[in-house]
Design a protein around this motif. Structure first.
Motif, PDB file in Angstrom:
ATOM      1  N   THR A  73       3.664   1.176   3.335  1.00 24.58           N
ATOM      2  CA  THR A  73       3.037   1.553   4.468  1.00 24.58           C
ATOM      3  C   THR A  73       1.546   1.141   4.398  1.00 24.58           C
ATOM      4  O   THR A  73       0.924   0.988   3.208  1.00 24.58           O
ATOM      5  CB  THR A  73       2.995   3.170   4.311  1.00 24.58           C
ATOM      6  N   PRO A  74       0.774   0.891   5.624  1.00 24.67           N
ATOM      7  CA  PRO A  74      -0.464   0.310   5.441  1.00 24.67           C
ATOM      8  C   PRO A  74      -1.525   1.234   4.720  1.00 24.67           C
ATOM      9  O   PRO A  74      -1.418   2.443   4.810  1.00 24.67           O
ATOM     10  CB  PRO A  74      -0.939   0.064   6.680  1.00 24.67           C
ATOM     11  N   THR A  75      -2.641   0.778   4.227  1.00 28.18           N
ATOM     12  CA  THR A  75      -3.645   1.509   3.487  1.00 28.18           C
ATOM     13  C   THR A  75      -4.466   2.091   4.553  1.00 28.18           C
ATOM     14  O   THR A  75      -4.725   1.426   5.468  1.00 28.18           O
ATOM     15  CB  THR A  75      -4.381   0.812   2.248  1.00 28.18           C
ATOM     16  N   ASP A  76      -5.446   2.981   4.166  1.00 29.35           N
ATOM     17  CA  ASP A  76      -6.235   3.781   4.918  1.00 29.35           C
ATOM     18  C   ASP A  76      -7.600   2.862   5.192  1.00 29.35           C
ATOM     19  O   ASP A  76      -7.745   1.994   4.239  1.00 29.35           O
ATOM     20  CB  ASP A  76      -6.906   4.874   4.462  1.00 29.35           C
ATOM     21  N   LYS A  77      -8.000   2.764   6.474  1.00 26.85           N
ATOM     22  CA  LYS A  77      -9.150   2.018   6.537  1.00 26.85           C
ATOM     23  C   LYS A  77     -10.674   2.518   6.556  1.00 26.85           C
ATOM     24  O   LYS A  77     -11.666   2.117   6.639  1.00 26.85           O
ATOM     25  CB  LYS A  77      -9.384   1.604   8.177  1.00 26.85           C
ATOM     26  N   ASN A  78     -10.404   3.559   5.626  1.00 31.66           N
ATOM     27  CA  ASN A  78     -11.711   4.579   5.359  1.00 31.66           C
ATOM     28  C   ASN A  78     -11.636   4.431   3.919  1.00 31.66           C
ATOM     29  O   ASN A  78     -10.842   3.872   3.344  1.00 31.66           O
ATOM     30  CB  ASN A  78     -11.691   5.989   5.991  1.00 31.66           C
ATOM     31  N   CYS A  79     -12.731   5.280   3.505  1.00 31.32           N
ATOM     32  CA  CYS A  79     -12.763   5.005   1.893  1.00 31.32           C
ATOM     33  C   CYS A  79     -12.142   6.509   1.254  1.00 31.32           C
ATOM     34  O   CYS A  79     -13.055   7.398   1.059  1.00 31.32           O
ATOM     35  CB  CYS A  79     -14.188   4.945   1.527  1.00 31.32           C
ATOM     36  N   SER A  80     -11.092   6.680   1.364  1.00 31.88           N
ATOM     37  CA  SER A  80     -10.542   8.022   0.848  1.00 31.88           C
ATOM     38  C   SER A  80      -9.298   7.672   0.067  1.00 31.88           C
ATOM     39  O   SER A  80      -8.527   6.511   0.445  1.00 31.88           O
ATOM     40  CB  SER A  80     -10.249   9.137   2.020  1.00 31.88           C
ATOM     41  N   VAL A  81      -8.557   8.769  -0.513  1.00 31.37           N
ATOM     42  CA  VAL A  81      -7.448   8.650  -1.033  1.00 31.37           C
ATOM     43  C   VAL A  81      -6.181   9.085  -0.340  1.00 31.37           C
ATOM     44  O   VAL A  81      -6.399  10.112   0.569  1.00 31.37           O
ATOM     45  CB  VAL A  81      -7.286   9.418  -2.448  1.00 31.37           C
ATOM     46  N   ALA A  82      -5.226   8.445  -0.131  1.00 25.90           N
ATOM     47  CA  ALA A  82      -4.028   8.802   0.940  1.00 25.90           C
ATOM     48  C   ALA A  82      -2.649   8.423   0.365  1.00 25.90           C
ATOM     49  O   ALA A  82      -2.655   7.640  -0.465  1.00 25.90           O
ATOM     50  CB  ALA A  82      -4.346   7.939   2.235  1.00 25.90           C
ATOM     51  N   PRO A  83      -1.769   9.111   0.964  1.00 26.81           N
ATOM     52  CA  PRO A  83      -0.509   8.671   0.439  1.00 26.81           C
ATOM     53  C   PRO A  83       0.127   7.468   1.251  1.00 26.81           C
ATOM     54  O   PRO A  83      -0.231   6.968   2.135  1.00 26.81           O
ATOM     55  CB  PRO A  83       0.493   9.844   1.168  1.00 26.81           C
ATOM     56  N   SER A  84       0.953   6.853   0.164  1.00 27.27           N
ATOM     57  CA  SER A  84       1.576   5.619   0.604  1.00 27.27           C
ATOM     58  C   SER A  84       2.849   5.422   0.196  1.00 27.27           C
ATOM     59  O   SER A  84       3.315   6.365  -0.809  1.00 27.27           O
ATOM     60  CB  SER A  84       0.778   4.400   0.292  1.00 27.27           C
ATOM     61  N   ARG A  85       3.763   4.857   0.871  1.00 26.92           N
ATOM     62  CA  ARG A  85       5.168   4.616   0.293  1.00 26.92           C
ATOM     63  C   ARG A  85       5.593   3.182   0.306  1.00 26.92           C
ATOM     64  O   ARG A  85       5.092   2.302   1.002  1.00 26.92           O
ATOM     65  CB  ARG A  85       6.237   5.282   1.263  1.00 26.92           C
ATOM     66  N   MET A  86       6.324   2.899  -0.963  1.00 27.73           N
ATOM     67  CA  MET A  86       6.768   1.500  -0.827  1.00 27.73           C
ATOM     68  C   MET A  86       8.450   1.608  -1.103  1.00 27.73           C
ATOM     69  O   MET A  86       8.956   2.469  -1.712  1.00 27.73           O
ATOM     70  CB  MET A  86       6.388   0.794  -2.093  1.00 27.73           C
ATOM     71  N   THR A  87       9.239   0.954   0.018  1.00 26.09           N
ATOM     72  CA  THR A  87      10.523   0.825  -0.271  1.00 26.09           C
ATOM     73  C   THR A  87      11.055  -0.403  -0.696  1.00 26.09           C
ATOM     74  O   THR A  87      10.615  -1.561  -0.359  1.00 26.09           O
ATOM     75  CB  THR A  87      11.353   1.269   1.160  1.00 26.09           C
ATOM     76  N   TYR A  88      11.930  -0.544  -1.876  1.00 24.53           N
ATOM     77  CA  TYR A  88      12.235  -1.816  -2.006  1.00 24.53           C
ATOM     78  C   TYR A  88      13.644  -1.707  -2.750  1.00 24.53           C
ATOM     79  O   TYR A  88      14.192  -0.749  -2.877  1.00 24.53           O
ATOM     80  CB  TYR A  88      11.280  -2.223  -3.484  1.00 24.53           C
ATOM     81  N   GLU A  89      14.367  -2.939  -2.725  1.00 27.57           N
ATOM     82  CA  GLU A  89      15.670  -3.169  -3.558  1.00 27.57           C
ATOM     83  C   GLU A  89      15.506  -3.557  -4.986  1.00 27.57           C
ATOM     84  O   GLU A  89      14.642  -4.227  -5.254  1.00 27.57           O
ATOM     85  CB  GLU A  89      16.232  -4.247  -2.813  1.00 27.57           C
ATOM     86  N   ASP A  90      16.246  -2.933  -5.617  1.00 24.04           N
ATOM     87  CA  ASP A  90      16.229  -3.012  -7.194  1.00 24.04           C
ATOM     88  C   ASP A  90      17.139  -4.033  -7.483  1.00 24.04           C
ATOM     89  O   ASP A  90      17.885  -4.686  -6.372  1.00 24.04           O
ATOM     90  CB  ASP A  90      16.242  -1.889  -7.866  1.00 24.04           C
ATOM     91  N   SER A  91      17.407  -4.618  -8.522  1.00 20.02           N
ATOM     92  CA  SER A  91      18.289  -5.995  -9.027  1.00 20.02           C
ATOM     93  C   SER A  91      19.641  -5.543  -8.791  1.00 20.02           C
ATOM     94  O   SER A  91      20.438  -6.536  -8.760  1.00 20.02           O
ATOM     95  CB  SER A  91      18.119  -6.191 -10.797  1.00 20.02           C
ATOM     96  N   SER A  92      19.971  -4.352  -8.522  1.00 25.29           N
ATOM     97  CA  SER A  92      21.549  -4.035  -8.121  1.00 25.29           C
ATOM     98  C   SER A  92      21.759  -4.099  -6.729  1.00 25.29           C
ATOM     99  O   SER A  92      22.754  -3.887  -6.227  1.00 25.29           O
ATOM    100  CB  SER A  92      21.864  -2.942  -8.902  1.00 25.29           C
ATOM    101  N   GLY A  93      20.689  -3.931  -5.972  1.00 33.74           N
ATOM    102  CA  GLY A  93      20.709  -4.136  -4.446  1.00 33.74           C
ATOM    103  C   GLY A  93      20.634  -2.583  -3.652  1.00 33.74           C
ATOM    104  O   GLY A  93      20.529  -2.580  -2.799  1.00 33.74           O
ATOM    105  N   LYS A  94      20.177  -1.645  -4.641  1.00 34.41           N
ATOM    106  CA  LYS A  94      20.171  -0.354  -4.199  1.00 34.41           C
ATOM    107  C   LYS A  94      18.810  -0.262  -3.643  1.00 34.41           C
ATOM    108  O   LYS A  94      17.831  -0.831  -4.179  1.00 34.41           O
ATOM    109  CB  LYS A  94      20.152   0.679  -5.444  1.00 34.41           C
ATOM    110  N   LEU A  95      18.539   0.609  -2.663  1.00 31.38           N
ATOM    111  CA  LEU A  95      17.153   0.631  -1.943  1.00 31.38           C
ATOM    112  C   LEU A  95      16.776   2.007  -2.657  1.00 31.38           C
ATOM    113  O   LEU A  95      17.179   2.896  -2.929  1.00 31.38           O
ATOM    114  CB  LEU A  95      17.396   1.267  -0.482  1.00 31.38           C
ATOM    115  N   ASN A  96      15.272   1.763  -2.951  1.00 35.83           N
ATOM    116  CA  ASN A  96      14.558   2.941  -3.635  1.00 35.83           C
ATOM    117  C   ASN A  96      13.274   2.900  -2.781  1.00 35.83           C
ATOM    118  O   ASN A  96      12.503   2.216  -2.326  1.00 35.83           O
ATOM    119  CB  ASN A  96      14.175   2.594  -4.709  1.00 35.83           C
ATOM    120  N   THR A  97      12.618   4.331  -2.706  1.00 34.74           N
ATOM    121  CA  THR A  97      11.357   4.666  -2.311  1.00 34.74           C
ATOM    122  C   THR A  97      10.470   5.419  -2.971  1.00 34.74           C
ATOM    123  O   THR A  97      11.085   6.435  -3.590  1.00 34.74           O
ATOM    124  CB  THR A  97      11.367   5.301  -0.640  1.00 34.74           C
TER     125      THR A  97
END
Length: 111
Positions: A73-97
């Motif tokens: 997810t994109p980062t905030d354009k302001n100067c504050s702390v915000a939630p973010s998520r990264m979804t990726y495939e691991d070496s076995s091909g499983k999706l993780n967030t």
């Protein structure tokens, strides 16, 4: 006359949106962004024959097996702390967030 009306409507919307962000509207923006990301990742999983990933909250020192980043997810354009998520495939091909907090990208730099 139409141009003047359009200017006033635009100005009013700008002020209202600025007030919404100042009054916690930013939280709604992040919430919407996270929900949109969740829907997109569900669609990605179904399209690719994978299980919808469970969301794990990042903890310092976690060992992440990242083979391919699918979405961040994109980062905030302001100067504050915000939630973010990264979804990726691991070496076995499983999706993780993984969900984590990130500092906005428009912070003043110290000298």
């Amino acid at each position: 006359m139409k141009a003047i009306k359009a200017f006033f409507v635009f100005s009013a919307l700008t002020v209202i949106s600025s007030l919404a962000v100042a009054e916690g509207g930013g939280d709604r923006v992040y919430g919407r962004m996270i929900q949109e990301n969740q829907k997109a990742m569900e669609q990605y999983a179904l399209k690719n024959g994978k299980a919808v990933p469970e969301i794990v909250h990042y903890e310092y020192g976690m060992n992440l097996d990242v083979k391919k980043v699918v979405s961040v997810t994109p980062t905030d354009k302001n100067c504050s702390v915000a939630p973010s998520r990264m979804t990726y495939e691991d070496s076995s091909g499983k999706l993780n967030t993984v969900e984590y907090r990130v500092m906005g990208s428009n912070c003043p730099h110290g000298s």
